[in-house]
Design a protein around this motif. Structure first.
Motif, PDB file in Angstrom:
ATOM      1  N   GLU A  25       0.840  -1.188   0.000  1.00  0.00           N
ATOM      2  CA  GLU A  25       0.000   0.000   0.000  1.00  0.00           C
ATOM      3  C   GLU A  25       0.885   1.252   0.000  1.00  0.00           C
ATOM      4  O   GLU A  25       1.553   1.543   0.990  1.00  0.00           O
ATOM      5  N   ILE A  26       0.879   1.978  -1.101  1.00  0.00           N
ATOM      6  CA  ILE A  26       1.619   3.246  -1.188  1.00  0.00           C
ATOM      7  C   ILE A  26       0.625   4.364  -0.879  1.00  0.00           C
ATOM      8  O   ILE A  26      -0.232   4.683  -1.712  1.00  0.00           O
ATOM      9  N   VAL A  27       0.727   4.939   0.304  1.00  0.00           N
ATOM     10  CA  VAL A  27      -0.271   5.932   0.715  1.00  0.00           C
ATOM     11  C   VAL A  27       0.012   7.307   0.120  1.00  0.00           C
ATOM     12  O   VAL A  27      -0.895   8.137  -0.010  1.00  0.00           O
ATOM     13  N   SER A  28       1.267   7.554  -0.242  1.00  0.00           N
ATOM     14  CA  SER A  28       1.614   8.825  -0.890  1.00  0.00           C
ATOM     15  C   SER A  28       2.980   8.705  -1.554  1.00  0.00           C
ATOM     16  O   SER A  28       3.856   7.977  -1.061  1.00  0.00           O
ATOM     17  N   VAL A  29       3.138   9.386  -2.661  1.00  0.00           N
ATOM     18  CA  VAL A  29       4.440   9.526  -3.315  1.00  0.00           C
ATOM     19  C   VAL A  29       4.895  10.972  -3.164  1.00  0.00           C
ATOM     20  O   VAL A  29       4.164  11.902  -3.504  1.00  0.00           O
ATOM     21  N   ARG A  55      -0.990   5.334 -11.558  1.00  0.00           N
ATOM     22  CA  ARG A  55      -1.541   4.359 -10.616  1.00  0.00           C
ATOM     23  C   ARG A  55      -2.539   4.997  -9.637  1.00  0.00           C
ATOM     24  O   ARG A  55      -2.974   4.351  -8.692  1.00  0.00           O
ATOM     25  N   ASP A  56      -2.886   6.263  -9.872  1.00  0.00           N
ATOM     26  CA  ASP A  56      -3.817   7.001  -9.012  1.00  0.00           C
ATOM     27  C   ASP A  56      -3.336   7.059  -7.560  1.00  0.00           C
ATOM     28  O   ASP A  56      -4.133   6.981  -6.609  1.00  0.00           O
ATOM     29  N   ILE A  57      -2.037   7.222  -7.386  1.00  0.00           N
ATOM     30  CA  ILE A  57      -1.460   7.366  -6.049  1.00  0.00           C
ATOM     31  C   ILE A  57      -1.350   8.855  -5.718  1.00  0.00           C
ATOM     32  O   ILE A  57      -0.963   9.664  -6.569  1.00  0.00           O
ATOM     33  N   GLU A  58      -1.686   9.212  -4.504  1.00  0.00           N
ATOM     34  CA  GLU A  58      -1.582  10.610  -4.062  1.00  0.00           C
ATOM     35  C   GLU A  58      -0.144  11.094  -4.192  1.00  0.00           C
ATOM     36  O   GLU A  58       0.804  10.374  -3.848  1.00  0.00           O
ATOM     37  N   VAL A  59       0.036  12.312  -4.697  1.00  0.00           N
ATOM     38  CA  VAL A  59       1.370  12.881  -4.911  1.00  0.00           C
ATOM     39  C   VAL A  59       1.530  14.165  -4.102  1.00  0.00           C
ATOM     40  O   VAL A  59       0.641  15.025  -4.101  1.00  0.00           O
ATOM     41  N   PHE A  60       2.645  14.283  -3.423  1.00  0.00           N
ATOM     42  CA  PHE A  60       2.991  15.470  -2.638  1.00  0.00           C
ATOM     43  C   PHE A  60       4.312  16.012  -3.159  1.00  0.00           C
ATOM     44  O   PHE A  60       5.284  15.270  -3.292  1.00  0.00           O
ATOM     45  N   GLN A  61       4.363  17.319  -3.483  1.00  0.00           N
ATOM     46  CA  GLN A  61       5.551  17.912  -4.106  1.00  0.00           C
ATOM     47  C   GLN A  61       6.009  19.165  -3.364  1.00  0.00           C
ATOM     48  O   GLN A  61       5.831  20.289  -3.833  1.00  0.00           O
ATOM     49  N   PRO A  62       6.636  19.000  -2.224  1.00  0.00           N
ATOM     50  CA  PRO A  62       7.090  20.165  -1.457  1.00  0.00           C
ATOM     51  C   PRO A  62       8.375  20.760  -2.024  1.00  0.00           C
ATOM     52  O   PRO A  62       9.274  20.026  -2.453  1.00  0.00           O
ATOM     53  N   GLU A  72       3.869  18.129   8.978  1.00  0.00           N
ATOM     54  CA  GLU A  72       2.495  17.873   9.409  1.00  0.00           C
ATOM     55  C   GLU A  72       1.775  16.959   8.415  1.00  0.00           C
ATOM     56  O   GLU A  72       1.034  16.049   8.810  1.00  0.00           O
ATOM     57  N   TYR A  73       1.998  17.196   7.130  1.00  0.00           N
ATOM     58  CA  TYR A  73       1.392  16.352   6.094  1.00  0.00           C
ATOM     59  C   TYR A  73       1.857  14.909   6.241  1.00  0.00           C
ATOM     60  O   TYR A  73       1.052  13.969   6.217  1.00  0.00           O
ATOM     61  N   LEU A  74       3.163  14.721   6.407  1.00  0.00           N
ATOM     62  CA  LEU A  74       3.723  13.377   6.505  1.00  0.00           C
ATOM     63  C   LEU A  74       3.218  12.653   7.760  1.00  0.00           C
ATOM     64  O   LEU A  74       2.922  11.454   7.721  1.00  0.00           O
TER      65      LEU A  74
END
Length: 314
Positions: A25-29, A55-62, A72-74
């Motif tokens: 389970e990849i909860v975020s990339v 793959r419709d995985i949530e992506v976060f790009q800080p 906080e996000y992590l």
């Protein structure tokens, strides 16, 4: 386990894909922000983001992973482990301490050798017979954490940075899938790195591709393979840049020259290749790319430019 995956370039796509295909389970990339590319300046996704989106995985790009908002996000993802591969940002202790199993890095060298940004290329340039992949329990240093798993591959005399890249990506992909259940079960022992053997490498630059013909032919051969596919090894001929893509070192005894084997001098021309004198030994060039033209065989270049013995490569 709930995994947060951090990575940016092509090398990081393989392990992410392997984890997905293994059913994790990849909860975020987490990847670098979109960057402008080419003359148009159009923003493009990182290779890791492209795969995550597919793959419709949530992506976060800080822009910075260390900020309070990023932390906080992590924390809110409730991840068991962070898996990191060529992410491109340093993780703070606050970030490292978030997941239950910590952060595991996939590094393309036999640590403690070649900590830093270009371990694949440096191992090739240095003439190493082997390299490999290290799974490391991350700490606040640059690739200084304890070793969890390490595997080696041979470096062939035909390998380029590109071929090694692919081999090590595949190896790292297999290793992280093998390691995940062992990490969860507490069956991987952490071994401290031997600091007396440590070495560091920086980023590749275009200038590192400039060929110095006073160096020995074996080194220049490795330089050409190290700079393939980027930034390429190059020299100049009649004032114009030439990229050298394929060559091989040969002994001076294989070719006799009336030109004293002055480094950079073309001492032999055949239908399919030409030979350049180096500081020690000779280099037979088989494939190149003239300025503003496509890659071509040395034979095509010879015919198109009437290359002659005694001319100079600078």
């Amino acid at each position: 386990m709930r995994i947060v995956y951090m990575g940016t370039p092509d090398f990081a796509v393989g392990p992410l894909k392997a984890l997905c295909e293994a059913g994790y389970e990849i909860v975020s990339v987490v990847t670098q922000p979109d960057r402008p590319k080419g003359r148009s300046g159009k923003l493009v996704f990182s290779p890791v983001k492209e795969y995550a989106v597919s793959r419709d995985i949530e992506v976060f790009q800080p822009e910075k992973i260390r900020t309070a908002d990023s932390v906080e996000y992590l924390k809110g993802l409730d991840a068991d482990i962070f898996v990191v591969a060529a992410f491109g940002q340093i993780l703070s202790k606050e970030v490292l301490d978030i997941p239950r199993y910590g952060c595991v890095n996939i590094h393309a060298s036999l640590l403690p050798l070649y900590r830093g940004a270009s371990p694949i290329q440096q191992a090739l340039l240095d003439g190493r017979e082997q390299t490999g992949v290290t799974l490391m329990q991350m700490d606040v240093g640059m690739d200084t954490g304890d070793i969890l798993m390490q595997k080696t591959i041979d470096i062939l005399n035909t390998d380029t940075a590109g071929t090694l890249f692919d081999k090590l990506m595949e190896l790292g992909s297999d290793m992280i899938v093998e390691a995940m259940p062992l990490i969860e079960e507490g069956k991987l022992s952490a071994t401290p790195q031997d600091e007396s053997l440590a070495s560091k490498v920086g980023k590749l630059t275009k200038e590192m591709g400039r060929i110095d013909w006073t160096l020995d032919a074996a080194y220049i051969d490795r330089q050409i393979r190290t700079m393939d596919p980027w930034p390429s090894a190059y020299c100049t001929y009649k004032g114009k840049t030439i990229k050298i893509w394929k060559a091989r070192p040969i002994e001076n005894t294989e070719q006799e020259s009336a030109y004293g084997n002055i480094p950079g001098t073309v001492i032999n021309v055949s239908k399919s290749s030409f030979v350049v004198a180096c500081g020690d030994g000779l280099l037979e060039v088989a494939e190149l790319q003239p300025e503003s033209k496509k890659r071509m065989s040395a034979g095509d270049f010879i015919r198109g430019n009437h290359l002659a013995v005694g001319e100079r490569m600078e």
